[in-house]
Motif scaffolding. Structure first.
Motif, mmCIF file in Angstrom:
data_model
loop_
_atom_site.group_PDB
_atom_site.id
_atom_site.type_symbol
_atom_site.label_atom_id
_atom_site.label_comp_id
_atom_site.label_asym_id
_atom_site.label_seq_id
_atom_site.Cartn_x
_atom_site.Cartn_y
_atom_site.Cartn_z
ATOM 1 N N THR A 70 38.697 16.045 6.676
ATOM 2 C CA THR A 70 39.950 16.805 6.675
ATOM 3 C C THR A 70 40.689 16.672 7.999
ATOM 4 O OG1 THR A 70 39.029 18.392 5.088
ATOM 5 C CG2 THR A 70 40.961 19.087 6.353
ATOM 6 N N THR A 71 39.979 16.843 9.112
ATOM 7 C CA THR A 71 40.630 16.751 10.417
ATOM 8 C C THR A 71 41.086 15.323 10.710
ATOM 9 O OG1 THR A 71 38.432 16.544 11.432
ATOM 10 C CG2 THR A 71 39.433 18.722 11.416
ATOM 11 N N THR A 72 40.283 14.337 10.310
ATOM 12 C CA THR A 72 40.675 12.946 10.534
ATOM 13 C C THR A 72 41.932 12.598 9.760
ATOM 14 O OG1 THR A 72 38.371 12.301 10.886
ATOM 15 C CG2 THR A 72 39.927 10.549 10.360
ATOM 16 N N ARG A 73 41.972 12.990 8.491
ATOM 17 C CA ARG A 73 43.152 12.699 7.683
ATOM 18 C C ARG A 73 44.380 13.449 8.182
ATOM 19 N NH1 ARG A 73 42.671 9.981 3.046
ATOM 20 N NH2 ARG A 73 40.862 8.611 3.132
ATOM 21 N N ALA A 74 44.195 14.674 8.648
ATOM 22 C CA ALA A 74 45.334 15.427 9.185
ATOM 23 C C ALA A 74 45.904 14.737 10.416
ATOM 24 C CB ALA A 74 44.907 16.848 9.528
#
Length: 239
Positions: A159-163
């Motif tokens: 989630t954080t990487t994609r954000a």
């Protein structure tokens, strides 16, 4: 399973190929070898792989393990036998295809991730428990905690990487990140079922790196949000 195999062999015969009339003739030795290797380290590795992979690609993990069991490449424990049922393979295979494309479109991937985030962690816990919980309720609970924690770790990193990636307008980094996740899940399932001890070491190192990456990316996103908020406030004052 026999009906499915007869259908497949019928297609192969129509193309001039032959693999025998029974799946046991093709994969029997492989299945026997897999059964011999499915000891406690193997079950632990399988449980951990399913939990960890569920945070990235739940449907891919379910389909890959189920198909490996159906083909006799690995001997699934009793709690995971349902994964190799033809109906389950059809459902997980369909969702795998949908996720493969949805996860590579900027914006849509964030929506898909949000909708599936409520499934990945409990599914990781259930799958891990299925790998170890057939003979002991205690081991099932331990596996559920392990699988849920690993799924939460990979889900948070995803989630954080994609954000962070979606802050860039170009789509290529998003596609590359999605393909990397596909490869990670495939590699994790293969390594866990063939070299469980090596997988355990690799997983431990990977989890630590994922924690560090998640913290760093969270700080980056928080700083970016602060800059965006400050820019918005300044524009409001000018108006």
């Amino acid at each position: 399973m026999d009906a499915l195999w007869q259908t497949l062999t019928g297609w192969l015969h129509a193309m001039g190929l032959s693999l025998g009339d029974s799946p046991l003739g093709l994969v029997g030795p492989v299945a026997a070898q897999a059964a011999d290797k499915m000891d406690m380290p193997g079950l632990l590795a399988l449980a951990a792989a399913l939990g960890w992979a569920s945070g990235f690609r739940l449907y891919a993990a379910v389909f890959l393990v189920g198909m490996a069991g159906a083909l006799g490449w690995i001997a699934l424990p009793q709690g995971l036998m349902v994964l190799q049922h033809p109906a389950m393979l059809a459902a997980s295979g369909f969702m795998l295809c949908v996720e493969f494309f949805a996860d590579k479109i900027p914006g849509l991937d964030a929506l898909w991730d949000m909708l599936n985030s409520v499934l990945r962690i409990p599914a990781g816990a259930v799958l891990a428990a299925g790998a170890l919980g057939a003979d002991s309720a205690t081991m099932g609970l331990v596996a559920a905690l392990l699988g849920g924690s690993l799924a939460a770790t990979s889900q948070a990193t995803k989630t954080t990487t994609r954000a962070a990636i979606n802050t860039s307008p170009e789509p290529f980094s998003n596609i590359l990140a999605s393909l990397a996740e596909d490869g990670l899940v495939l590699g994790a399932v293969w390594l866990a079922t063939t070299h469980p001890l090596i997988f355990g070491v690799v997983l431990a190192v990977t989890v630590v790196l994922m924690w560090l990456a998640t913290v760093s990316l969270f700080r980056f996103l928080r700083a970016a949000l602060r800059r965006l908020t400050a820019l918005f406030d300044n524009s409001q004052k000018v108006v």
